[in-house]
Design a protein around this motif. Structure first.
Motif, PDB file in Angstrom:
ATOM      1  N   GLY A 152      -7.259 -13.276   0.952  1.00 42.09           N
ATOM      2  CA  GLY A 152      -6.850 -12.991   2.319  1.00 42.09           C
ATOM      3  C   GLY A 152      -6.360 -11.580   2.542  1.00 42.09           C
ATOM      4  O   GLY A 152      -5.550 -11.075   1.788  1.00 42.09           O
ATOM      5  N   ALA A 153      -6.901 -10.976   3.579  1.00 43.62           N
ATOM      6  CA  ALA A 153      -6.490  -9.632   3.975  1.00 43.62           C
ATOM      7  C   ALA A 153      -5.295  -9.740   4.902  1.00 43.62           C
ATOM      8  O   ALA A 153      -5.361 -10.390   5.937  1.00 43.62           O
ATOM      9  CB  ALA A 153      -7.650  -8.908   4.655  1.00 43.62           C
ATOM     10  N   ALA A 154      -4.189  -9.106   4.540  1.00 47.95           N
ATOM     11  CA  ALA A 154      -2.956  -9.201   5.321  1.00 47.95           C
ATOM     12  C   ALA A 154      -3.031  -8.401   6.607  1.00 47.95           C
ATOM     13  O   ALA A 154      -2.365  -8.720   7.569  1.00 47.95           O
ATOM     14  CB  ALA A 154      -1.767  -8.728   4.478  1.00 47.95           C
ATOM     15  N   GLY A 155      -3.803  -7.382   6.651  1.00 48.80           N
ATOM     16  CA  GLY A 155      -3.893  -6.556   7.848  1.00 48.80           C
ATOM     17  C   GLY A 155      -4.487  -5.202   7.524  1.00 48.80           C
ATOM     18  O   GLY A 155      -3.777  -4.277   7.176  1.00 48.80           O
ATOM     19  N   ILE A 156      -5.782  -5.120   7.614  1.00 49.62           N
ATOM     20  CA  ILE A 156      -6.485  -3.871   7.364  1.00 49.62           C
ATOM     21  C   ILE A 156      -6.778  -3.239   8.719  1.00 49.62           C
ATOM     22  O   ILE A 156      -7.370  -3.878   9.592  1.00 49.62           O
ATOM     23  CB  ILE A 156      -7.812  -4.106   6.594  1.00 49.62           C
ATOM     24  CG1 ILE A 156      -7.546  -4.810   5.257  1.00 49.62           C
ATOM     25  CG2 ILE A 156      -8.569  -2.805   6.405  1.00 49.62           C
ATOM     26  CD1 ILE A 156      -6.743  -4.012   4.271  1.00 49.62           C
TER      27      ILE A 156
ATOM     28  N   GLY B  75      -6.141  -9.521  -5.910  1.00 47.73           N
ATOM     29  CA  GLY B  75      -5.687 -10.682  -5.138  1.00 47.73           C
ATOM     30  C   GLY B  75      -5.905 -10.380  -3.675  1.00 47.73           C
ATOM     31  O   GLY B  75      -6.822  -9.660  -3.306  1.00 47.73           O
ATOM     32  N   GLY B  76      -5.033 -10.891  -2.828  1.00 47.20           N
ATOM     33  CA  GLY B  76      -5.099 -10.551  -1.409  1.00 47.20           C
ATOM     34  C   GLY B  76      -4.649  -9.124  -1.202  1.00 47.20           C
ATOM     35  O   GLY B  76      -3.948  -8.548  -2.038  1.00 47.20           O
ATOM     36  N   THR B  77      -5.064  -8.531  -0.109  1.00 48.36           N
ATOM     37  CA  THR B  77      -4.653  -7.164   0.178  1.00 48.36           C
ATOM     38  C   THR B  77      -3.376  -7.168   0.995  1.00 48.36           C
ATOM     39  O   THR B  77      -3.133  -8.050   1.810  1.00 48.36           O
ATOM     40  CB  THR B  77      -5.745  -6.407   0.954  1.00 48.36           C
ATOM     41  OG1 THR B  77      -6.072  -7.140   2.127  1.00 48.36           O
ATOM     42  CG2 THR B  77      -6.976  -6.182   0.100  1.00 48.36           C
ATOM     43  N   ALA B  78      -2.555  -6.164   0.776  1.00 45.88           N
ATOM     44  CA  ALA B  78      -1.364  -5.957   1.583  1.00 45.88           C
ATOM     45  C   ALA B  78      -1.774  -5.223   2.857  1.00 45.88           C
ATOM     46  O   ALA B  78      -2.902  -4.746   2.979  1.00 45.88           O
ATOM     47  CB  ALA B  78      -0.344  -5.133   0.796  1.00 45.88           C
ATOM     48  N   THR B  79      -0.884  -5.125   3.797  1.00 44.31           N
ATOM     49  CA  THR B  79      -1.162  -4.378   5.019  1.00 44.31           C
ATOM     50  C   THR B  79      -1.476  -2.930   4.661  1.00 44.31           C
ATOM     51  O   THR B  79      -0.746  -2.299   3.907  1.00 44.31           O
ATOM     52  CB  THR B  79       0.056  -4.440   5.959  1.00 44.31           C
ATOM     53  OG1 THR B  79       0.309  -5.816   6.277  1.00 44.31           O
ATOM     54  CG2 THR B  79      -0.183  -3.659   7.226  1.00 44.31           C
ATOM     55  N   ALA B  80      -2.590  -2.424   5.192  1.00 43.90           N
ATOM     56  CA  ALA B  80      -3.003  -1.049   4.920  1.00 43.90           C
ATOM     57  C   ALA B  80      -3.639  -0.469   6.170  1.00 43.90           C
ATOM     58  O   ALA B  80      -4.502  -1.090   6.778  1.00 43.90           O
ATOM     59  CB  ALA B  80      -3.982  -1.007   3.749  1.00 43.90           C
TER      60      ALA B  80
ATOM     61  N   PHE C 166       0.845  -1.185   0.000  1.00 43.49           N
ATOM     62  CA  PHE C 166       0.000   0.000   0.000  1.00 43.49           C
ATOM     63  C   PHE C 166       0.886   1.242   0.000  1.00 43.49           C
ATOM     64  O   PHE C 166       1.879   1.296   0.716  1.00 43.49           O
ATOM     65  CB  PHE C 166      -0.905  -0.016   1.236  1.00 43.49           C
ATOM     66  CG  PHE C 166      -2.113   0.857   1.105  1.00 43.49           C
ATOM     67  CD1 PHE C 166      -3.232   0.399   0.420  1.00 43.49           C
ATOM     68  CD2 PHE C 166      -2.145   2.114   1.658  1.00 43.49           C
ATOM     69  CE1 PHE C 166      -4.357   1.195   0.291  1.00 43.49           C
ATOM     70  CE2 PHE C 166      -3.261   2.921   1.539  1.00 43.49           C
ATOM     71  CZ  PHE C 166      -4.372   2.463   0.851  1.00 43.49           C
ATOM     72  N   PRO C 167       0.570   2.254  -0.817  1.00 35.31           N
ATOM     73  CA  PRO C 167       1.404   3.464  -0.877  1.00 35.31           C
ATOM     74  C   PRO C 167       1.566   4.104   0.506  1.00 35.31           C
ATOM     75  O   PRO C 167       0.585   4.382   1.188  1.00 35.31           O
ATOM     76  CB  PRO C 167       0.629   4.379  -1.820  1.00 35.31           C
ATOM     77  CG  PRO C 167      -0.189   3.449  -2.663  1.00 35.31           C
ATOM     78  CD  PRO C 167      -0.562   2.320  -1.739  1.00 35.31           C
ATOM     79  N   SER C 168       2.786   4.332   0.912  1.00 38.71           N
ATOM     80  CA  SER C 168       3.054   4.880   2.240  1.00 38.71           C
ATOM     81  C   SER C 168       2.996   6.407   2.230  1.00 38.71           C
ATOM     82  O   SER C 168       3.190   7.043   1.203  1.00 38.71           O
ATOM     83  CB  SER C 168       4.429   4.421   2.718  1.00 38.71           C
ATOM     84  OG  SER C 168       5.422   4.904   1.835  1.00 38.71           O
ATOM     85  N   GLY C 169       2.710   6.951   3.375  1.00 42.42           N
ATOM     86  CA  GLY C 169       2.749   8.400   3.525  1.00 42.42           C
ATOM     87  C   GLY C 169       1.593   9.149   2.914  1.00 42.42           C
ATOM     88  O   GLY C 169       1.653  10.370   2.777  1.00 42.42           O
ATOM     89  N   THR C 170       0.539   8.445   2.519  1.00 44.72           N
ATOM     90  CA  THR C 170      -0.621   9.148   1.967  1.00 44.72           C
ATOM     91  C   THR C 170      -1.350   9.871   3.088  1.00 44.72           C
ATOM     92  O   THR C 170      -1.387   9.415   4.225  1.00 44.72           O
ATOM     93  CB  THR C 170      -1.593   8.188   1.254  1.00 44.72           C
ATOM     94  OG1 THR C 170      -1.996   7.176   2.163  1.00 44.72           O
ATOM     95  CG2 THR C 170      -0.950   7.556   0.032  1.00 44.72           C
TER      96      THR C 170
END
Length: 114
Positions: A91-95, A68-73, A50-54
Motif C-alpha cells: 500500500g502506498a501511503a500517499g505519493i 514494504g508499503g511506501t511512506a508519504t512522499a 521519506f527523507p525531508s528537505g531533498t
C-alpha cells in the motif's frame, strides 16, 4: 547532506531505511543537467519516512522501490520530472507528483490478492 551535479544520461542511486547506510538523506541536493537522467531510490525497510528537505532538479525519471508499503512522499517539487515509477508491497501511503509527471504504481501485495 550531499550535493550531486551529474550530466546527461546519468544514473543516481540512493538508499534509505532502518538499519542501512543511507545514501539518500534529508537535505540532499541533486541538480542534474542534460537529458535521460534517472534517480533510483530504495527504501530497504519499507514504510520508512521519506527523507525531508531533498532538492531534485534535472532528473527526468525516478524509480522508487520499497520493500514494504511506501511512506508519504511528495515528488511535486522535483523540477523536470516526467516519469515516476513506484514499486512496493503493501500500500502506498500517499505519493504526490506534479500534473506533468506520469506515475506508474506497482504493488505486489495487491497483485497477489487478486
Amino acid at each position: 547532506m550531499d550535493t550531486i551535479t551529474p550530466t546527461g544520461n546519468a544514473t543516481i542511486n540512493g538508499v534509505f531505511g532502518a538499519g542501512t547506510n543511507s545514501t539518500f538523506t534529508p537535505l540532499d541536493s541533486i541538480h542534474a543537467t542534460g537529458t535521460n537522467n534517472t534517480l533510483n531510490i530504495s527504501d530497504t525497510a519499507g514504510g520508512t519516512a521519506f527523507p525531508s528537505g531533498t532538492s531534485v532538479s534535472g532528473v527526468q525519471t525516478v524509480n522508487y522501490v520499497s520493500s514494504g508499503g511506501t511512506a508519504t512522499a511528495d515528488f511535486s517539487g522535483y523540477t523536470g520530472l516526467t516519469a515516476l515509477n513506484v514499486t512496493e508491497s503493501g500500500g502506498a501511503a500517499g505519493i504526490t507528483a506534479a500534473g506533468t509527471t506520469a506515475v506508474t504504481l506497482s504493488d505486489s501485495a495487491a497483485a497477489a490478492a487478486t
